[in-house]
Design an enzyme around this catalytic site. Structure first.
Site, mmCIF file in Angstrom:
data_model
loop_
_atom_site.group_PDB
_atom_site.id
_atom_site.type_symbol
_atom_site.label_atom_id
_atom_site.label_comp_id
_atom_site.label_asym_id
_atom_site.label_seq_id
_atom_site.Cartn_x
_atom_site.Cartn_y
_atom_site.Cartn_z
ATOM 1 N N GLY A 150 48.254 34.194 -37.087
ATOM 2 C CA GLY A 150 47.332 33.500 -36.185
ATOM 3 C C GLY A 150 47.040 32.047 -36.512
ATOM 4 O O GLY A 150 45.959 31.552 -36.190
ATOM 5 N N THR A 151 48.000 31.335 -37.111
ATOM 6 C CA THR A 151 47.711 29.910 -37.363
ATOM 7 C C THR A 151 47.624 29.126 -36.052
ATOM 8 O O THR A 151 46.860 28.163 -35.955
ATOM 9 C CB THR A 151 48.758 29.254 -38.287
ATOM 10 O OG1 THR A 151 50.034 29.262 -37.660
ATOM 11 C CG2 THR A 151 48.828 29.947 -39.633
ATOM 12 N N ASN A 161 53.360 30.113 -23.543
ATOM 13 C CA ASN A 161 53.892 30.593 -24.827
ATOM 14 C C ASN A 161 54.267 29.401 -25.702
ATOM 15 O O ASN A 161 54.631 28.338 -25.201
ATOM 16 C CB ASN A 161 55.147 31.434 -24.569
ATOM 17 C CG ASN A 161 55.757 31.996 -25.839
ATOM 18 O OD1 ASN A 161 55.054 32.516 -26.705
ATOM 19 N ND2 ASN A 161 57.074 31.884 -25.985
ATOM 20 N N HIS A 200 57.109 28.519 -28.458
ATOM 21 C CA HIS A 200 58.357 28.993 -29.057
ATOM 22 C C HIS A 200 58.792 27.990 -30.128
ATOM 23 O O HIS A 200 58.832 26.780 -29.863
ATOM 24 C CB HIS A 200 59.461 29.131 -28.003
ATOM 25 C CG HIS A 200 60.736 29.627 -28.604
ATOM 26 N ND1 HIS A 200 60.901 30.946 -28.992
ATOM 27 C CD2 HIS A 200 61.879 28.984 -28.942
ATOM 28 C CE1 HIS A 200 62.101 31.084 -29.526
ATOM 29 N NE2 HIS A 200 62.714 29.910 -29.516
ATOM 30 N N ILE A 237 57.797 41.139 -25.687
ATOM 31 C CA ILE A 237 58.145 40.564 -24.374
ATOM 32 C C ILE A 237 57.401 41.348 -23.298
ATOM 33 O O ILE A 237 57.427 42.578 -23.274
ATOM 34 C CB ILE A 237 59.672 40.605 -24.148
ATOM 35 C CG1 ILE A 237 60.342 39.664 -25.160
ATOM 36 C CG2 ILE A 237 60.027 40.189 -22.729
ATOM 37 C CD1 ILE A 237 61.852 39.671 -25.139
ATOM 38 N N LEU A 238 56.709 40.618 -22.422
ATOM 39 C CA LEU A 238 55.906 41.277 -21.395
ATOM 40 C C LEU A 238 56.738 41.542 -20.144
ATOM 41 O O LEU A 238 57.546 40.717 -19.726
ATOM 42 C CB LEU A 238 54.704 40.388 -21.036
ATOM 43 C CG LEU A 238 53.650 40.274 -22.144
ATOM 44 C CD1 LEU A 238 52.640 39.192 -21.806
ATOM 45 C CD2 LEU A 238 52.954 41.620 -22.373
ATOM 46 N N MET A 270 54.588 38.838 -30.390
ATOM 47 C CA MET A 270 55.993 39.182 -30.624
ATOM 48 C C MET A 270 56.509 40.283 -29.706
ATOM 49 O O MET A 270 57.463 40.982 -30.058
ATOM 50 C CB MET A 270 56.184 39.584 -32.091
ATOM 51 C CG MET A 270 55.826 38.483 -33.064
ATOM 52 S SD MET A 270 56.702 36.924 -32.719
ATOM 53 C CE MET A 270 56.191 35.940 -34.119
HETATM 54 C C1 GAR Z 1 54.881 30.628 -34.667
HETATM 55 O O1 GAR Z 1 55.826 29.817 -35.320
HETATM 56 C C2 GAR Z 1 55.287 30.820 -33.215
HETATM 57 O O2 GAR Z 1 55.887 29.684 -32.655
HETATM 58 C C3 GAR Z 1 56.279 31.949 -33.324
HETATM 59 O O3 GAR Z 1 55.771 32.790 -34.340
HETATM 60 C C4 GAR Z 1 54.920 32.052 -35.221
HETATM 61 C C5 GAR Z 1 53.558 32.711 -35.218
HETATM 62 O O4 GAR Z 1 52.714 32.139 -36.181
HETATM 63 N N1 GAR Z 1 56.420 32.618 -32.077
HETATM 64 C C6 GAR Z 1 57.559 33.189 -31.696
HETATM 65 O O5 GAR Z 1 58.547 33.234 -32.372
HETATM 66 C C7 GAR Z 1 57.511 33.824 -30.308
HETATM 67 N N2 GAR Z 1 58.834 34.014 -29.805
HETATM 68 P P1 GAR Z 1 51.132 32.318 -36.121
HETATM 69 O O6 GAR Z 1 50.832 33.819 -35.961
HETATM 70 O O7 GAR Z 1 50.681 31.807 -37.447
HETATM 71 O O8 GAR Z 1 50.603 31.506 -34.980
#
Ligand code: GAR
Length: 207
Positions: free
Chosen positions: A12-13, A108, A110, A93-94, A91
């Protein structure tokens, strides 16, 4: 004031960046009203609780199919009266039952420059591993609307970083988060909440 519902699956950053941006006034005309997690026990839920934001857990593993899961998510979004849905490290896909009901209302982040290194199977560290294994010299992140195809919706904002010779997936991930994701995701959310994103012929333009 728009109701922002944030969907998470991990640390969740990006959620934290949104919370901080709301507090500091970077997000205008929107507030995070609920955080929904696809997994129990993830740190993103603590971040929400620490900031007084209501949470829900809808565990992906309790549903037999993507369609069943998406129907549960759709019901929750409707109950929360979501004006904007943000996938912040979500993570799963909806299914199109959600993407059609919330067309151009789901954003989103990415962690690569779409249309490279995206689509099904490209998520989290796997994206950065693929970037390093290909040997590209620039990577970054893309903020985009979500449609029925993975990572294929209209692009709102993109930002880049250099890929360095000694990068590991973790080091590159961190550089992209710090320099791009944590800045551009709140910026895109704020633009959306101020109705400053136009959609013309399926493409997004900032007013
Ligand atoms: C982030 O880097 C985000 O861009 C990626 O996962 C990480 C989640 O970090 N998302 C994907 O790969 C979606 N396809 P977080 O939980 O610290 O925000």
């Amino acid at each position: 004031m728009k109701n922002i519902v944030v969907l998470v699956s991990g640390g969740g950053t990006n959620l934290q960046a949104l919370i901080d941006a709301e507090k500091s006034g970077i997000i205008k005309n929107g507030r995070i009203t609920c955080v929904i997690s696809s997994k129990e026990g993830v740190y993103a839920l603590e971040r929400a609780k620490n900031n007084g934001i209501p949470t829900r857990v809808i565990p992906r593993k309790q549903y037999s199919s993507s369609v069943n899961y998406s129907e549960a998510i759709l019901e929750a979004l409707n109950e929360e009266k979501a004006d904007l849905v943000v996938l912040a490290g979500f993570m799963t896909i909806l299914d199109q039952c959600v993407t059609q009901a919330y067309a151009y209302k789901i954003i989103n982040v990415h962690p690569a420059l779409i249309p490279s290194f995206c689509g099904e199977g490209f998520y989290g560290l796997k994206v950065h591993e693929a970037v390093l294994s290909y040997g590209v010299k620039v990577s970054g992140a893309t903020i985009h609307f979500v449609n029925e195809k993975a990572d294929a919706g209209a692009i709102i904002l993109q930002g880049t970083v250099d890929v360095k010779r000694d990068d590991t997936p973790e080091i590159l991930q961190r550089r992209i988060m710090e320099n791009v994701e944590w800045k551009l995701l709140p910026e895109a959310v704020s633009l959306y909440c101020q109705d400053r994103i136009d959609i013309i012929d399926g493409k997004a333009y900032v007013k």
